[in-house]
Design a protein around this motif. Structure first.
Motif, mmCIF file in Angstrom:
data_model
loop_
_atom_site.group_PDB
_atom_site.id
_atom_site.type_symbol
_atom_site.label_atom_id
_atom_site.label_comp_id
_atom_site.label_asym_id
_atom_site.label_seq_id
_atom_site.Cartn_x
_atom_site.Cartn_y
_atom_site.Cartn_z
ATOM 1 N N TYR A 1 -55.378 70.021 -42.714
ATOM 2 C CA TYR A 1 -55.922 69.521 -43.824
ATOM 3 C C TYR A 1 -54.878 68.761 -44.855
ATOM 4 O O TYR A 1 -53.685 69.454 -44.862
ATOM 5 N N ASP A 2 -55.231 67.722 -45.222
ATOM 6 C CA ASP A 2 -54.362 67.114 -46.309
ATOM 7 C C ASP A 2 -55.173 66.554 -47.465
ATOM 8 O O ASP A 2 -56.394 66.455 -47.242
ATOM 9 N N PRO A 3 -54.543 66.222 -48.520
ATOM 10 C CA PRO A 3 -53.394 66.437 -48.831
ATOM 11 C C PRO A 3 -53.204 67.645 -49.943
ATOM 12 O O PRO A 3 -51.888 67.917 -50.280
ATOM 13 N N ASP A 4 -54.161 68.330 -50.262
ATOM 14 C CA ASP A 4 -54.167 69.228 -51.476
ATOM 15 C C ASP A 4 -55.279 70.258 -51.409
ATOM 16 O O ASP A 4 -56.257 69.824 -50.670
ATOM 17 N N ALA B 1 -49.250 58.615 -36.855
ATOM 18 C CA ALA B 1 -48.331 57.921 -37.965
ATOM 19 C C ALA B 1 -49.342 57.630 -39.352
ATOM 20 O O ALA B 1 -49.015 57.714 -40.349
ATOM 21 N N ASP B 2 -50.532 57.255 -39.377
ATOM 22 C CA ASP B 2 -51.453 57.035 -40.229
ATOM 23 C C ASP B 2 -52.626 57.676 -40.344
ATOM 24 O O ASP B 2 -53.878 57.439 -41.163
ATOM 25 N N GLY B 3 -52.770 58.880 -39.655
ATOM 26 C CA GLY B 3 -53.986 59.581 -39.443
ATOM 27 C C GLY B 3 -53.943 61.028 -39.457
ATOM 28 O O GLY B 3 -52.984 61.627 -38.783
ATOM 29 N N LEU B 4 -54.895 61.783 -39.805
ATOM 30 C CA LEU B 4 -54.999 63.486 -39.609
ATOM 31 C C LEU B 4 -56.337 63.504 -39.241
ATOM 32 O O LEU B 4 -57.193 63.312 -40.013
ATOM 33 N N SER B 5 -56.641 64.536 -38.051
ATOM 34 C CA SER B 5 -58.122 64.932 -38.063
ATOM 35 C C SER B 5 -57.875 66.334 -37.603
ATOM 36 O O SER B 5 -56.983 66.683 -37.297
ATOM 37 N N VAL B 6 -59.119 66.893 -37.620
ATOM 38 C CA VAL B 6 -59.330 68.486 -37.164
ATOM 39 C C VAL B 6 -59.667 68.546 -35.790
ATOM 40 O O VAL B 6 -60.858 67.863 -35.687
ATOM 41 N N MET B 7 -58.856 69.268 -35.009
ATOM 42 C CA MET B 7 -59.086 69.253 -33.760
ATOM 43 C C MET B 7 -59.767 70.677 -33.236
ATOM 44 O O MET B 7 -58.954 71.516 -33.456
ATOM 45 N N GLY C 1 -62.460 63.976 -39.352
ATOM 46 C CA GLY C 1 -61.566 63.074 -39.629
ATOM 47 C C GLY C 1 -61.794 61.729 -38.873
ATOM 48 O O GLY C 1 -62.515 61.636 -37.775
ATOM 49 N N PRO C 2 -60.588 60.788 -39.001
ATOM 50 C CA PRO C 2 -60.623 59.470 -38.341
ATOM 51 C C PRO C 2 -60.492 59.634 -36.707
ATOM 52 O O PRO C 2 -60.095 60.931 -36.361
ATOM 53 N N VAL C 3 -60.963 58.809 -35.921
ATOM 54 C CA VAL C 3 -60.634 58.802 -34.519
ATOM 55 C C VAL C 3 -59.576 58.126 -34.099
ATOM 56 O O VAL C 3 -59.302 56.691 -34.499
ATOM 57 N N PRO C 4 -58.342 58.496 -33.554
ATOM 58 C CA PRO C 4 -57.336 57.833 -33.095
ATOM 59 C C PRO C 4 -57.493 56.798 -31.789
ATOM 60 O O PRO C 4 -58.451 57.039 -31.096
ATOM 61 N N ALA C 5 -56.961 55.711 -31.868
ATOM 62 C CA ALA C 5 -57.045 54.731 -30.792
ATOM 63 C C ALA C 5 -56.249 55.239 -29.522
ATOM 64 O O ALA C 5 -55.362 56.047 -29.522
ATOM 65 N N PRO C 6 -56.790 54.816 -28.303
ATOM 66 C CA PRO C 6 -56.135 55.194 -26.899
ATOM 67 C C PRO C 6 -54.798 54.762 -27.246
ATOM 68 O O PRO C 6 -54.533 53.587 -27.745
ATOM 69 N N ALA D 1 -49.571 57.579 -30.187
ATOM 70 C CA ALA D 1 -48.660 58.764 -30.252
ATOM 71 C C ALA D 1 -49.029 60.003 -31.530
ATOM 72 O O ALA D 1 -49.158 59.469 -32.477
ATOM 73 N N ALA D 2 -49.138 60.972 -30.951
ATOM 74 C CA ALA D 2 -49.617 62.026 -32.277
ATOM 75 C C ALA D 2 -48.785 63.493 -31.915
ATOM 76 O O ALA D 2 -48.020 63.460 -31.038
ATOM 77 N N VAL D 3 -49.116 63.942 -32.562
ATOM 78 C CA VAL D 3 -48.569 65.528 -32.604
ATOM 79 C C VAL D 3 -49.842 66.527 -32.986
ATOM 80 O O VAL D 3 -50.420 66.391 -33.875
ATOM 81 N N VAL D 4 -49.676 67.969 -32.367
ATOM 82 C CA VAL D 4 -50.514 68.744 -32.540
ATOM 83 C C VAL D 4 -49.908 69.831 -33.884
ATOM 84 O O VAL D 4 -48.874 70.103 -33.793
ATOM 85 N N ASP D 5 -50.715 69.614 -34.767
ATOM 86 C CA ASP D 5 -50.347 70.079 -36.476
ATOM 87 C C ASP D 5 -50.829 71.330 -36.639
ATOM 88 O O ASP D 5 -52.026 71.495 -36.606
#
Length: 395
Positions: free
Chosen positions: A136-139, A96-102, A120-125, A128-132
Motif C-alpha cells: 500500500y502507498d502512499p499514506d 519503477a512507476d507502479g505498485l499493485s497488490v499481489m 492496482g495497475p497492471v504491469p506490462a510484460p 522489471a519489478a520487486v516483491v514488496d
C-alpha cells in the motif's frame, strides 16, 4: 521489502567519556579480527571490513528490481520463478512507476509463478519489478483511514509523522517505528486492524529518512542515536495528553526502541511492545549477513570494529539477551523462521533468557517468508495475534 538486508534495499553525538570507551572496544574487535586471519591478510581484511562497514552505515535509498513480469491481465500476473516470488500470502508488486497488490500463488510451473493480481495497475510484460512487503502507498488514506501529518520536534529538527487517532479521544496510543532503509509506509499493513481495535497511532520518521533531518555525519547509527527521535515522539504525545503508550517496531526499529527503553527518562510510560523480526543482537545479524555473502568469519569483527570507531556504537549494549534494557515492558515478538536478514535465533535466545531477567516475552514463529514478512504470509492470523496480545495489556 527486506529492509535490513544490506544487499537488497528498497528504498548525534555520544558523551565524550562513553565515546572513548566505545572506541577502545572497537579497537579490540579490530585486533581480534586481524589476529584471526594472520598478518599477511590483515590489510586486505581491513579494507573489506571498511567497505562492509560503509554499506552498513549507508543511508542512500535504492530501488532494486530483481524480478521480471512475463505476463499480466485478467486478475493475474506471471513472474519469472524465484524464491521471493514463490512466498505465500499477500504482497506488493512494485516497479519503477507502479505498485499493485499481489495475492496468493495460483500456479507454479517450471520457470514461472502465476499469482492473483488483486488491486492496482497492471504491469506490462517485460517490466522489471520487486516483491514488496508493503502493498500500500502512499499514506494511511490508502487504507481508508483519516490522518494528520504532524511534525515531531526531534533534536535534529522537525520529523514528519502520521497521526491516526481512534474514534475515542481517550484511547491509548501506539507508536510505530520502521526498520533500517524502510519508511513509514511499513506500518500501513497493520494500521487498519489496530484502528478497529481502538488504538490511536503515531507513525514516526527518524533521522536519515528521506522526509526527516539527516544525522550530522550522514550515517545510520543503528539505533544508538535514533532512539532520541522516538523519545521526542513519546514526549510529543505526552504533551498532547496521552498517558498510556505502546510500541510497534520492525527490524532495526526494535534496536531503536531497545535503546530508548534503556536510556530514556520516558521509557516507563511504555505499557507493551510488539517487535516484528526484531534486531536484538547486532553482532549476530552481522554474522548472518556475512554468511549470506560468503565472507570469511573473521571479517565480521573487523567490520564491527570499523563501525564502532566510526559512529561510537557499543555493540554489547545491543545484545538484549545479555544486556536487557532498564525498562522491560511485556513484549510480543513475531519472527519468520527463514529470515536471512535478521536471524530468528536471536529472538529465540531473547525469549529463552527473558524469564531469568524479569522480562515477559512471547514469541510467535512464522514459516515460509522472509524478513518482516510475517503479516504478508497470513494477515488475519498476524493481526489477530497482535490485537489479542495488546488487548491483554490494555486492561
Amino acid at each position: 521489502m527486506t529492509v535490513c538486508n544490506l544487499t537488497r534495499r528498497f528504498h548525534a553525538t555520544s558523551p565524550a567519556g562513553l565515546r572513548h570507551h566505545r572506541g577502545v572496544r572497537g579497537n579490540g574487535w579490530l585486533r581480534a579480527g586481524i589476529a584471526g586471519v594472520g598478518a599477511g591478510l590483515g590489510a586486505g581484511v581491513l579494507g573489506v571490513g571498511w567497505f562492509y562497514s560503509s554499506v552498513l552505515l549507508d543511508t542512500r535509498q535504492r530501488l532494486v528490481l530483481p524480478e521480471r513480469v512475463v505476463d499480466a491481465g485478467d486478475g493475474t500476473v506471471t513472474l519469472r520463478r524465484s524464491r521471493l516470488v514463490e512466498q505465500p500470502g499477500v504482497w506488493g508488486l512494485r516497479w519503477a512507476d507502479g505498485l499493485s497488490v499481489m495475492g496468493p500463488v495460483l500456479r507454479t510451473e517450471r520457470d514461472v509463478v502465476v499469482r492473483a493480481l488483486d488491486e492496482g495497475p497492471v504491469p506490462a510484460p517485460g517490466t522489471a519489478a520487486v516483491v514488496d512487503t508493503g502493498p500500500y502507498d502512499p499514506d494511511p488514506g490508502a487504507r481508508g483511514l483519516a490522518f494528520t501529518e504532524v511534525a515531531i520536534p526531534t533534536p535534529l529538527g522537525p520529523a514528519p509523522a502520521w497521526s491516526v487517532p481512534a474514534a475515542d479521544p481517550g484511547s491509548p496510543w501506539l507508536v510505530h517505528v520502521h526498520g533500517r532503509g524502510g519508511a513509514r509506509r511499513e506500518a500501513l499493513r497493520i494500521l487498519p486492524a489496530l484502528h478497529r481495535a481502538g488504538w490511536s497511532q503515531l507513525v514516526i520518521s527518524y533521522r536519515n529518512d528521506d522526509v526527516a533531518p539527516p544525522s550530522p555525519d550522514g550515517h545510520y547509527h543503528l539505533g544508538d542515536t535514533e532512539w532520541e527521535d522516538l523519545e521526542a515522539a513519546v514526549r510529543y504525545l505526552v504533551a498532547g495528553g496521552a498517558s498510556r503508550l505502546s510500541l510497534f517496531c520492525w527490524s532495526m526499529g526494535a534496536a531503536i526502541s531497545g535503546a530508548f527503553l534503556d536510556r530514556s527518562s520516558e521509557a516507563g510510560r511504555i505499557d507493551a511492545a510488539v517487535w516484528d523480526a526484531p534486531l536484538v543482537d547486532w553482532r549476530a545479524t552481522l554474522r548472518q549477513q556475512a554468511r549470506n555473502r560468503k565472507l570469511p568469519p573473521a571479517l565480521t569483527p573487523v567490520a564491527a570494529g570499523w563501525t564502532s570507531r566510526r559512529i561510537g556504537i557499543d555493540f554489547d549494549r545491543f545484545a538484549l539477551h545479555e544486556s536487557p534494557p532498564a525498562v522491560r515492558p511485556p513484549t510480543f515478538i513475531v519472527h519468520s523462521t527463514p529470515d536471512t536478514a535478521v536471524p530468528v535465533t536471536s529472538s529465540r535466545m531473547l525469549a529463552q533468557a527473558a524469564p531469568s531477567i524479569g522480562w515477559d516475552v512471547e514469541l510467535l514463529e512464522v514459516p515460509g517468508v522472509e524478513h518482516t514478512s510475517s503479516w504478508n504470509a497470513d494477515p488475519a492470523r498476524y493481526e489477530g495475534a497482535v490485537v489479542e496480545f495488546l488487548g491483554r495489556r490494555r486492561g
